[in-house]
Design a protein around this motif. Structure first.
Motif, PDB file in Angstrom:
ATOM      1  N   GLU A 285       0.809  -1.214   0.000  1.00  0.00           N
ATOM      2  CA  GLU A 285       0.000   0.000   0.000  1.00  0.00           C
ATOM      3  C   GLU A 285       0.846   1.270   0.000  1.00  0.00           C
ATOM      4  O   GLU A 285       0.308   2.368  -0.021  1.00  0.00           O
ATOM      5  CB  GLU A 285      -0.947  -0.005   1.198  1.00  0.00           C
ATOM      6  N   ARG A 286       2.154   1.108   0.016  1.00  0.00           N
ATOM      7  CA  ARG A 286       3.020   2.283   0.135  1.00  0.00           C
ATOM      8  C   ARG A 286       4.097   2.372  -0.944  1.00  0.00           C
ATOM      9  O   ARG A 286       4.731   3.409  -1.102  1.00  0.00           O
ATOM     10  CB  ARG A 286       3.689   2.282   1.515  1.00  0.00           C
ATOM     11  N   PRO A 290       1.422   7.186  -7.404  1.00  0.00           N
ATOM     12  CA  PRO A 290       0.265   7.349  -8.299  1.00  0.00           C
ATOM     13  C   PRO A 290       0.700   7.524  -9.750  1.00  0.00           C
ATOM     14  O   PRO A 290       1.693   8.211 -10.031  1.00  0.00           O
ATOM     15  CB  PRO A 290      -0.416   8.620  -7.766  1.00  0.00           C
ATOM     16  N   THR A 295      -4.421  11.294  -7.989  1.00  0.00           N
ATOM     17  CA  THR A 295      -5.299  10.121  -7.927  1.00  0.00           C
ATOM     18  C   THR A 295      -4.588   9.032  -7.136  1.00  0.00           C
ATOM     19  O   THR A 295      -3.417   9.164  -6.758  1.00  0.00           O
ATOM     20  CB  THR A 295      -5.640   9.570  -9.333  1.00  0.00           C
ATOM     21  N   HIS A 296      -5.321   7.934  -6.894  1.00  0.00           N
ATOM     22  CA  HIS A 296      -4.750   6.795  -6.179  1.00  0.00           C
ATOM     23  C   HIS A 296      -4.515   5.605  -7.092  1.00  0.00           C
ATOM     24  O   HIS A 296      -4.200   4.506  -6.618  1.00  0.00           O
ATOM     25  CB  HIS A 296      -5.667   6.403  -5.015  1.00  0.00           C
ATOM     26  N   TRP A 297      -4.649   5.778  -8.400  1.00  0.00           N
ATOM     27  CA  TRP A 297      -4.368   4.686  -9.336  1.00  0.00           C
ATOM     28  C   TRP A 297      -2.856   4.524  -9.484  1.00  0.00           C
ATOM     29  O   TRP A 297      -2.138   5.498  -9.686  1.00  0.00           O
ATOM     30  CB  TRP A 297      -4.983   4.980 -10.705  1.00  0.00           C
ATOM     31  N   SER A 347      -6.129   0.158  -7.753  1.00  0.00           N
ATOM     32  CA  SER A 347      -6.466   1.090  -6.675  1.00  0.00           C
ATOM     33  C   SER A 347      -7.204   0.350  -5.570  1.00  0.00           C
ATOM     34  O   SER A 347      -7.984  -0.573  -5.838  1.00  0.00           O
ATOM     35  CB  SER A 347      -7.353   2.229  -7.195  1.00  0.00           C
ATOM     36  N   GLN A 349      -8.237   2.552  -2.892  1.00  0.00           N
ATOM     37  CA  GLN A 349      -8.682   3.713  -2.141  1.00  0.00           C
ATOM     38  C   GLN A 349      -9.655   4.543  -2.971  1.00  0.00           C
ATOM     39  O   GLN A 349      -9.595   4.535  -4.204  1.00  0.00           O
ATOM     40  CB  GLN A 349      -7.480   4.594  -1.763  1.00  0.00           C
ATOM     41  N   LYS A 351     -11.537   8.513  -3.584  1.00  0.00           N
ATOM     42  CA  LYS A 351     -11.006   9.858  -3.811  1.00  0.00           C
ATOM     43  C   LYS A 351     -10.448  10.483  -2.538  1.00  0.00           C
ATOM     44  O   LYS A 351      -9.489  11.256  -2.578  1.00  0.00           O
ATOM     45  CB  LYS A 351     -12.115  10.737  -4.388  1.00  0.00           C
ATOM     46  N   GLY A 353      -8.981   8.897  -0.140  1.00  0.00           N
ATOM     47  CA  GLY A 353      -7.891   8.102   0.422  1.00  0.00           C
ATOM     48  C   GLY A 353      -8.337   7.034   1.388  1.00  0.00           C
ATOM     49  O   GLY A 353      -7.504   6.429   2.078  1.00  0.00           O
ATOM     50  N   ARG A 355     -10.029   3.312   2.424  1.00  0.00           N
ATOM     51  CA  ARG A 355     -10.080   1.967   1.860  1.00  0.00           C
ATOM     52  C   ARG A 355     -11.431   1.702   1.208  1.00  0.00           C
ATOM     53  O   ARG A 355     -12.473   2.197   1.687  1.00  0.00           O
ATOM     54  CB  ARG A 355      -9.860   0.921   2.956  1.00  0.00           C
ATOM     55  N   ASP A 459     -10.425   8.933  -9.627  1.00  0.00           N
ATOM     56  CA  ASP A 459     -10.657   8.028  -8.511  1.00  0.00           C
ATOM     57  C   ASP A 459     -12.139   7.693  -8.364  1.00  0.00           C
ATOM     58  O   ASP A 459     -13.021   8.379  -8.898  1.00  0.00           O
ATOM     59  CB  ASP A 459     -10.187   8.677  -7.208  1.00  0.00           C
TER      60      ASP A 459
END
Length: 466
Positions: A285-286, A290, A295-297, A347, A349, A351, A353, A355, A459
């Protein structure tokens, strides 16, 4: 109350430290080395687990397991694509070279294929984005250190391991019965046979696993080490991995000797596997930046891994074992030319952040003019197992689905949640309350706007119940 919590934490920490002090150093080393063995062995164990599932389904090495319709949750491999027809040839070259014959692409169909060794190092890609460039071809897979005559007319692949597999995706035009049948028929034109039988190849044996529980999810317990032992017994040591010979010997895995841990050793190996699992999940997860700004993609593959694996792990100053473990804990297959035939975005997450919660409702807006020549799809998986969510009617939506609703501007809204939103069932991907999920967005035949990022995937947005 705060004082009581602090006292409890202090007591717990004291107990942990006391336990560490009283645990013999040799036991602590076994637990630590077990954790490292899990990290190191992930791609090979991943392959072995798929082979064992194929054997359980009735297929063996040098045979092809396939799915006669797009996979559903019974396929418990890691992040499979439910919008293609899957065929998986498992090969074993101990008795000599093996030929995988790929048909030419054309009006009858097309494949996206990848051929890997046991460690899921890509030997070559096949199909229009592979070495045959869509013309079809005979891929000759050679055993380690092969010194025999190589006849002309083959695409030669030198494998450092005896066993491996290919992932072949036969492209669907749509999910109609006719198009599914056409993709299956085209895919079954694959041939797998020994080079020794090349003059008159016997029929390739196909085994349909469509309604079989095909489970190759990663078990973080003694079963992991049983799989690792099978690999050590059946495969040669690679020069790059010889440092692991004594490491594995210290936990009971040694070439030529039975793996028979007693109850105490099993408990230590289980503990090491749990430690490795926690570390992999934390890192996953880290570790990925992005792909699009704000975004989180993310592309679920570290650049060092892509760079080194595609070259056979020959880069002099890197060996991305940690990055490899993270990738192969979530998915499978090595790709020689990443981005040529397919591109993946992941992804877990929304928008804000947070879960992705299977009990909540979300909307993903796919902008118009998605940058692909074939199709795009988005699939929901269990965040715990990285497999398809069990007992749901479907797992994805795809541009191949002809009756999906489109917005006036050509964009498409995809909905996720435990119940279909009113009026939007055709665009709904079911999730399960009480279970976190993750998404994989695929583009097959990706085009320039994806790479120069003039097209951006936003997101997920949490929405209220409708």
């Amino acid at each position: 109350m705060k004082k009581e919590i602090l006292v409890s934490l202090a007591l717990a920490c004291h107990a942990m430290l006391a336990s560490a002090e009283t645990q013999p150093v040799q036991d602590r080393v076994v637990v630590s080395r077990a954790a490292q063995a899990v990290v190191w062995g992930m791609p090979a164990v991943n392959t072995d687990l798929m082979l064992q599932a194929a054997i359980k389904a009735g297929a063996g090495e040098n045979e092809i397991v396939y799915w006669s319709r797009p996979v559903d949750w019974h396929n418990q491999t890691l992040t499979p694509n439910p919008d293609a027809i899957y065929l998986m040839p498992f090969f074993d070259t101990k008795q000599g070279p093996i030929v995988l014959e790929v048909p030419p692409a054309g009006r009858d169909g097309s494949i996206t294929g990848n051929i890997d060794d046991l460690w899921q190092m890509p030997l070559e890609d096949a199909g229009p984005s592979g070495a045959d460039k869509g013309a079809g071809g005979k891929y000759l897979i050679l055993p380690p250190a092969w010194r025999g005559r190589i006849p002309p007319g083959y695409i030669v692949l030198r494998s450092p391991t005896y066993s491996g597999y290919a992932l072949i995706r036969s492209t669907l035009s749509s999910h109609s019965d006719a198009d599914v049948a056409k993709a299956v028929a085209y895919g079954k034109r694959l041939k797998l046979y020994a080079l020794a039988n090349a003059a008159k190849p016997p029929p390739t044996r196909y085994v349909d696993a469509v309604d079989v529980l095909f489970d190759s999810t990663i078990p973080y317990d003694i079963r992991y080490f049983q799989s690792l032992d099978r690999i050590v017994q059946n495969e040669p040591w690679l020069e790059r991995d010889k440092v692991m010979i004594d490491q594995l010997k210290s936990i009971g895995i040694e070439k030529g000797k039975p793996f028979a841990p007693d109850d105490k050793r099993v408990a230590m190996l289980d503990e090491g596997a749990r430690d490795a699992h926690e570390w992999i999940e934390y890192q996953s997860e880290r570790v990925y930046a992005p792909y699009f700004s704000n975004t989180h993609w993310a592309v679920p593959a570290a650049s060092e891994l892509v760079q080194d694996a595609s070259k056979g792990y020959t880069e002099p100053d890197i060996y991305p074992v940690d990055a490899r473990a993270i990738v192969y804990s979530m998915g499978y297959v090595g790709i020689k030319r990443l981005g040529a035939g397919q591109f993946y975005l992941m992804s877990w997450q929304d928008k804000d952040g947070e879960r992705l919660d299977g009990g909540q409702r979300y909307r993903l807006t796919v902008p118009p003019d998605a940058p692909m020549r074939q199709y795009w799809s988005v699939t929901a998986y269990s965040r715990v197992t990285h497999a398809l969510i069990k007992d749901v009617p479907r797992a994805s939506r795809s541009s191949q689905v002809q009756d999906m609703e489109k917005n006036p501007d050509g964009s498409v809204d995809i909905y996720f949640g435990p119940e279909p939103p009113a009026g939007h069932k055709r665009n709904w991907v079911p999730t399960k309350s009480g279970e976190n999920f993750e998404l994989l967005f695929r583009l097959y035949g990706p085009t320039k706007p994806l790479f120069d990022k003039t097209w951006v995937l936003p997101d997920l947005v949490k929405i209220s119940a409708q």
